[in-house]
Design a protein around this motif. Sequence first.
Motif, PDB file in Angstrom:
ATOM      1  N   ASP A 330      60.309 -37.563 -35.073  1.00  0.00           N
ATOM      2  CA  ASP A 330      61.586 -36.881 -35.476  1.00  0.00           C
ATOM      3  C   ASP A 330      61.705 -35.570 -35.667  1.00  0.00           C
ATOM      4  OD1 ASP A 330      62.006 -39.780 -35.960  1.00  0.00           O
ATOM      5  OD2 ASP A 330      61.370 -39.780 -38.004  1.00  0.00           O
ATOM      6  N   VAL A 331      63.091 -35.023 -35.470  1.00  0.00           N
ATOM      7  CA  VAL A 331      63.481 -33.825 -35.452  1.00  0.00           C
ATOM      8  C   VAL A 331      63.182 -33.398 -37.065  1.00  0.00           C
ATOM      9  CG1 VAL A 331      65.318 -32.275 -35.538  1.00  0.00           C
ATOM     10  CG2 VAL A 331      64.762 -33.957 -33.526  1.00  0.00           C
ATOM     11  N   GLY A 332      62.799 -32.329 -37.316  1.00  0.00           N
ATOM     12  CA  GLY A 332      62.458 -31.896 -38.724  1.00  0.00           C
ATOM     13  C   GLY A 332      61.093 -32.147 -39.378  1.00  0.00           C
ATOM     14  N   MET A 333      60.200 -32.871 -38.407  1.00  0.00           N
ATOM     15  CA  MET A 333      59.069 -33.439 -39.013  1.00  0.00           C
ATOM     16  C   MET A 333      58.329 -32.156 -38.666  1.00  0.00           C
ATOM     17  SD  MET A 333      56.796 -36.374 -37.278  1.00  0.00           S
ATOM     18  CE  MET A 333      55.174 -36.871 -37.750  1.00  0.00           C
ATOM     19  N   ASP A 334      57.100 -32.125 -39.696  1.00  0.00           N
ATOM     20  CA  ASP A 334      56.263 -30.898 -39.754  1.00  0.00           C
ATOM     21  C   ASP A 334      55.056 -31.590 -38.883  1.00  0.00           C
ATOM     22  OD1 ASP A 334      57.188 -29.151 -41.309  1.00  0.00           O
ATOM     23  OD2 ASP A 334      56.806 -29.905 -43.390  1.00  0.00           O
ATOM     24  N   VAL A 335      54.537 -30.475 -38.028  1.00  0.00           N
ATOM     25  CA  VAL A 335      53.470 -31.072 -37.199  1.00  0.00           C
ATOM     26  C   VAL A 335      52.357 -29.846 -37.019  1.00  0.00           C
ATOM     27  CG1 VAL A 335      54.747 -32.378 -35.797  1.00  0.00           C
ATOM     28  CG2 VAL A 335      55.024 -30.078 -35.099  1.00  0.00           C
ATOM     29  N   ARG A 336      51.346 -30.048 -36.372  1.00  0.00           N
ATOM     30  CA  ARG A 336      50.380 -29.313 -35.748  1.00  0.00           C
ATOM     31  C   ARG A 336      49.917 -29.454 -34.495  1.00  0.00           C
ATOM     32  NH1 ARG A 336      47.093 -30.389 -41.375  1.00  0.00           N
ATOM     33  NH2 ARG A 336      47.994 -28.790 -42.459  1.00  0.00           N
ATOM     34  N   LEU A 337      50.082 -28.419 -33.866  1.00  0.00           N
ATOM     35  CA  LEU A 337      49.625 -28.217 -32.386  1.00  0.00           C
ATOM     36  C   LEU A 337      48.221 -27.973 -32.368  1.00  0.00           C
ATOM     37  CD1 LEU A 337      53.019 -26.238 -31.038  1.00  0.00           C
ATOM     38  CD2 LEU A 337      52.486 -28.758 -31.630  1.00  0.00           C
ATOM     39  N   ASP A 338      47.350 -28.691 -31.292  1.00  0.00           N
ATOM     40  CA  ASP A 338      46.488 -28.569 -30.805  1.00  0.00           C
ATOM     41  C   ASP A 338      46.086 -28.078 -29.290  1.00  0.00           C
ATOM     42  OD1 ASP A 338      43.578 -28.441 -30.411  1.00  0.00           O
ATOM     43  OD2 ASP A 338      43.228 -30.514 -30.756  1.00  0.00           O
ATOM     44  N   ILE A 339      45.701 -26.788 -28.950  1.00  0.00           N
ATOM     45  CA  ILE A 339      45.518 -26.277 -27.436  1.00  0.00           C
ATOM     46  C   ILE A 339      44.174 -25.863 -27.281  1.00  0.00           C
ATOM     47  CG2 ILE A 339      46.702 -24.627 -26.148  1.00  0.00           C
ATOM     48  CD1 ILE A 339      48.806 -24.077 -28.269  1.00  0.00           C
ATOM     49  N   ALA A 340      43.832 -26.566 -26.341  1.00  0.00           N
ATOM     50  CA  ALA A 340      42.140 -26.373 -25.944  1.00  0.00           C
ATOM     51  C   ALA A 340      42.160 -25.125 -25.267  1.00  0.00           C
ATOM     52  CB  ALA A 340      41.742 -27.389 -25.104  1.00  0.00           C
ATOM     53  N   ALA A 341      41.027 -24.740 -25.560  1.00  0.00           N
ATOM     54  CA  ALA A 341      40.870 -23.308 -24.840  1.00  0.00           C
ATOM     55  C   ALA A 341      41.023 -23.378 -23.185  1.00  0.00           C
ATOM     56  CB  ALA A 341      39.244 -22.878 -24.951  1.00  0.00           C
ATOM     57  N   GLU A 342      40.380 -24.287 -22.645  1.00  0.00           N
ATOM     58  CA  GLU A 342      40.369 -24.626 -20.963  1.00  0.00           C
ATOM     59  C   GLU A 342      41.923 -24.710 -20.659  1.00  0.00           C
ATOM     60  OE1 GLU A 342      39.221 -28.752 -22.877  1.00  0.00           O
ATOM     61  OE2 GLU A 342      38.661 -26.498 -23.119  1.00  0.00           O
ATOM     62  N   ARG A 343      42.786 -24.928 -21.612  1.00  0.00           N
ATOM     63  CA  ARG A 343      44.157 -25.151 -21.102  1.00  0.00           C
ATOM     64  C   ARG A 343      45.265 -24.021 -21.282  1.00  0.00           C
ATOM     65  NH1 ARG A 343      45.169 -31.025 -24.416  1.00  0.00           N
ATOM     66  NH2 ARG A 343      43.698 -32.237 -23.004  1.00  0.00           N
ATOM     67  N   ILE A 344      44.378 -22.878 -21.520  1.00  0.00           N
ATOM     68  CA  ILE A 344      45.288 -21.541 -21.634  1.00  0.00           C
ATOM     69  C   ILE A 344      44.743 -20.628 -20.750  1.00  0.00           C
ATOM     70  CG2 ILE A 344      45.408 -19.587 -23.001  1.00  0.00           C
ATOM     71  CD1 ILE A 344      44.949 -21.481 -25.561  1.00  0.00           C
ATOM     72  N   TRP A 345      45.925 -20.252 -19.782  1.00  0.00           N
ATOM     73  CA  TRP A 345      45.553 -19.122 -18.951  1.00  0.00           C
ATOM     74  C   TRP A 345      46.043 -17.746 -19.085  1.00  0.00           C
ATOM     75  CZ3 TRP A 345      42.584 -18.497 -14.966  1.00  0.00           C
ATOM     76  CH2 TRP A 345      42.822 -17.429 -13.870  1.00  0.00           C
TER      77      TRP A 345
END
Length: 349
Positions: A330-345
Amino acid sequence: MTQVQLRQVRKQFGRFTAIENIDLDIRSGELVALLGPSGCGKTTTLRMIAGLESPTTGGIFFDDQDVSEVAVQDRNVGMVFQRYALFPHMTVEKNIAFGLSVRGTPKSEIKTRLDEIIDVVQLGEFRHRFPAQLSGGQMQRVAIARTLITKPTVLMMDEPLANLDTKLRGEMRRFIRTLQQRLGITTIFVTHDQVEAMELADRVAVIFGGHLAQFDAPEALYRHPASVDVADFMGASNIVPATLSGDDTIITSFGTLKVNRQEGMSSGAKVYAMLRNEGIDIHAAEGEAAPHLIDGRIVARDFFGASVNYVVECGDTRIIVTEQSRRLLDVGMDVRLDIAAERIWLMTG
């Protein structure tokens, strides 16, 4: 099969430089896409390879032989254009055979080659129809067959799918790729569509403003763009400024992220981090925070059927996350983002 090379090719029209010192090595039997925005010079490059334009400086080579001054009719190349240009008063088979007929090819040879190519492009049941009785995809196959029947050593296609609807474009992309692999003919394909280029090509040459920005395999181009401009043009990514801290950490305006070490970058360097939309995992903000998770809030949601895009506000930065639509947050929902090291360039500019 023919190898095509461009060596320091430059093309000027008056004071305007359309192409600036481009080098390309296209392998024999390879399908290469020339990709870029309108006006970038990709069609001019194609026309020079075909012999429809001459380079101002530099050279064009077929199998190491300079063909820069060879007339188009003597290069044995085939061109398929955006417009089909079929003769409305001729049947499919007469349209296809037209090139051989005007060359005075014996009728027995025309029949043999016509039967072969009609089978290859799967037009047997339509051979006696007229263009007005065909779909867009069928007309495009006629145009391709008309070119292939002359047995060119290099096939060139200038945005041939631009006039087709979305469904037909997908079908024709698969058809062209299968056909090219079956024939093994060196093929150069002009497009401004990133998906089209990545689905069709063995390698993609990205051109901006007459300059070759990157020439690479589709996966390398998508995951490891050479510059911010290439990353932005390929789409579906978040590009954020960051500072490299140590060998494996970057500091952004919304938090600290682990990254894989990249050559040529030292601690303290100002960089840009590319975070692919589909490479980010999104979770409900429950439990204790972890150091590698980024806190945010969903501020917008776009549903596309098979996938959904979430716009997540993380501090003063908005990050787009794409995931399959097996659930809807839902819009307005608090979330956390997980970004693995190998997915960052990381890029320097």
